[in-house]
Design an enzyme around this catalytic site. Structure first.
Site, short mmCIF file in Angstrom:
data_model
loop_
_atom_site.label_atom_id
_atom_site.label_comp_id
_atom_site.label_asym_id
_atom_site.label_seq_id
_atom_site.Cartn_x
_atom_site.Cartn_y
_atom_site.Cartn_z
CD GLU A 101 -4.74 13.75 8.32
OE1 GLU A 101 -5.54 14.22 9.15
OE2 GLU A 101 -4.78 12.55 7.95
CB CYS A 156 5.04 8.54 8.92
SG CYS A 156 4.16 7.83 7.54
CB CYS A 176 -5.00 3.28 0.44
SG CYS A 176 -4.07 4.73 0.96
N GLY A 203 0.41 9.60 -0.53
CA GLY A 203 0.98 9.69 -1.87
C GLY A 203 2.08 8.69 -2.15
CD GLU A 204 4.72 5.20 -5.07
OE1 GLU A 204 4.02 4.45 -4.37
OE2 GLU A 204 5.95 5.07 -5.18
CB SER A 218 6.79 2.96 1.61
OG SER A 218 5.83 1.97 1.34
CB SER A 252 3.11 -1.51 -1.03
OG SER A 252 3.55 -0.50 -0.16
CG LEU A 253 4.02 -8.70 -2.51
CD1 LEU A 253 4.38 -8.58 -3.98
CD2 LEU A 253 4.82 -9.81 -1.85
CG ASN A 258 -4.29 0.21 10.09
OD1 ASN A 258 -4.33 -0.33 11.20
ND2 ASN A 258 -3.13 0.52 9.50
CB CYS A 285 -0.36 1.73 7.32
SG CYS A 285 1.25 1.58 8.02
N1 SAH Z 1 2.51 4.88 -1.86
C1 SAH Z 1 3.38 4.21 -0.92
C2 SAH Z 1 3.13 4.67 0.53
C3 SAH Z 1 1.77 4.32 0.98
S1 SAH Z 1 1.34 4.07 2.63
C4 SAH Z 1 3.19 2.71 -1.02
O1 SAH Z 1 2.23 2.27 -1.64
O2 SAH Z 1 4.03 1.98 -0.50
C5 SAH Z 1 2.43 2.97 3.36
C6 SAH Z 1 1.95 1.54 3.54
O3 SAH Z 1 0.64 1.46 4.09
C7 SAH Z 1 1.92 0.76 2.24
O4 SAH Z 1 2.64 -0.43 2.39
C8 SAH Z 1 0.46 0.44 2.07
O5 SAH Z 1 0.27 -0.78 1.37
C9 SAH Z 1 -0.04 0.38 3.49
N2 SAH Z 1 -1.48 0.54 3.64
C10 SAH Z 1 -2.31 1.26 2.87
N3 SAH Z 1 -3.57 1.15 3.31
C11 SAH Z 1 -3.54 0.34 4.39
C12 SAH Z 1 -4.54 -0.15 5.30
N4 SAH Z 1 -5.83 0.17 5.17
N5 SAH Z 1 -4.15 -0.95 6.31
C13 SAH Z 1 -2.84 -1.27 6.45
N6 SAH Z 1 -1.87 -0.83 5.64
C14 SAH Z 1 -2.20 -0.04 4.62
#
Ligand code: SAH
Length: 354
Positions: free
Chosen positions: A98, A111, A125, A169-170, A201, A224-225, A300, A343
């Site tokens: 996706e 994205c 996630c 993914g990362e 990210s 992503s903090l 989300n 996200c």
């Molecule tokens: N692996 C990368 C990309 C992940 S997705 C990373 O960790 O940054 C991109 C963003 O979506 C990240 O900042 C992640 O923290 C956020 N994210 C993941 N699950 C989420 C959720 N359920 N609601 C809102 N943001 C979310």
């Protein structure tokens, strides 16, 4: 070099590799750049369409090369008109991958996903639930952009203006293929997008952030903090046990010093957990005093946390409170929730089982 049924997939080659390949066919080097344009700007998937190549070159290419066509198995358009989710199938795997297209005024942001599944196990996630299946190749990363541009073209819209590696993914754990895809995205005969239009990210893979700095890649960096102390971050993002908050802040400072670009800290607002009074205080201590931004993402529904979503008003209020404490806080608009495209909501389906 990735191959399909022993044929070289041209979209898996870097410009240097393509030049070498073209030279090995006895052709002139500049042909490689022409082919790049056909592959990425005109998005052809048939050698016969490469009309500025001689018949001989076209025949040679089709004898030993392939071009994989990204096939969207589904395209889901958000009823709000600001997001479209794509499910791409590739011919070497049964998984459907996706990606999301986001509309924002003049921007068309793709994205993209960089892995099937993810190894990092963040508790909020959806992708994490799959576990790690495999890295996407250069051409599978690029195919998402090609498919999205095909869609935009079919709507007589402009093409992708921005790319964010925020899908499944990362990306920084798949550095080699991410790096190769980036070269094509930035190349003038490729997608021709500058570093200002690209953001990666990361959950905080510090050695790869070092590489971004050392290789002078000049892309935007979002970390992503998602938590305001190590105890909480250990719980929701297990990678914190390896790279903790202090290390992330340190590398963000270095990123700014070396690149002149402010790092964005992404921060998922999990109601009652990451937006508490203690959170505000800690965040202001951690992130004030150096140039950076904090981007609040309302939770989300995804992963294991189904409760703790937060109202828009509450997130806005939280951002205003952070502002008062001197932080450059913004709120991310949650687009694509109705198509499970926001996200943290992306996943991969095994097409043989659905
Ligand atoms: N692996 C990368 C990309 C992940 S997705 C990373 O960790 O940054 C991109 C963003 O979506 C990240 O900042 C992640 O923290 C956020 N994210 C993941 N699950 C989420 C959720 N359920 N609601 C809102 N943001 C979310």
């Amino acid at each position: 070099m990735e191959t399909t049924a022993s044929k070289t997939d041209l979209r898996d080659l870097s410009i240097n590799e393509l030049e070498q390949f073209i030279l090995s066919l006895g052709e002139k080097k500049f042909r490689a750049r022409q082919i790049y344009k056909w592959l990425y700007q005109k998005r052809v998937d048939d050698f016969e369409q490469m009309s500025n190549m001689s018949k001989h070159v076209r025949q040679q290419l089709s004898a030993c090369c392939s071009i994989q066509k990204p096939e969207p198995k589904y395209i889901l358009e958000s009823k709000y008109g600001d997001a479209v989710k794509f499910g791409f199938a590739f011919n070497n795997t049964s998984y459907i991958i996706e990606s999301v297209l986001l509309f924002d005024d003049k921007r068309r942001t793709a994205c993209v996903s960089s892995q099937i599944g993810c190894a990092l196990g963040c508790s909020f996630c959806e992708t994490a639930k799959l576990g790690f299946i495999r890295n996407l190749t250069q051409q599978e990363i690029l195919a998402q952009l090609i498919g999205i541009n095909d869609y935009l073209c079919s709507k007589s819209d402009k093409l992708v203006t921005n790319v964010v590696f925020m899908g499944m993914g990362e990306a920084l754990s798949n550095f080699a293929n991410f790096r190769k895809a980036l070269e094509v995205i930035m190349h003038e005969d490729g997608f021709n997008l500058g570093g200002r239009r690209i953001t990666v990210s990361t959950a905080g893979v510090i050695p790869s952030i070092e590489r971004l700095i050392n290789e002078n890649l000049n892309v935007g960096l979002a970390i992503s903090l998602n938590a305001w102390n190590d105890k909480l971050r250990d719980e929701v993002m297990p990678i914190n046990k390896k790279y903790n908050i202090a290390q992330l802040v340190k590398i963000a400072k270095r990123y700014f010093e070396k690149t002149g670009r402010r790092v964005t800290f992404e921060y998922v607002v999990i109601d009652g957990i990451t937006n508490t009074p203690g959170a505000k205080k800690s965040l202001s201590k951690l992130l004030s005093g150096f140039p950076c931004k904090i981007n609040l993402i309302p939770l989300n529904t995804a992963g294991d946390i189904k409760e703790n979503t937060v109202s828009e008003d509450k997130v806005l209020q939280f951002s205003q409170e952070l502002h008062k404490l001197g932080l450059a806080a913004t709120v991310r608009k949650s687009r694509g929730r109705d198509i499970m495209g926001a996200c943290g909501q992306l996943t991969a389906y095994d097409a043989t089982t659905v």
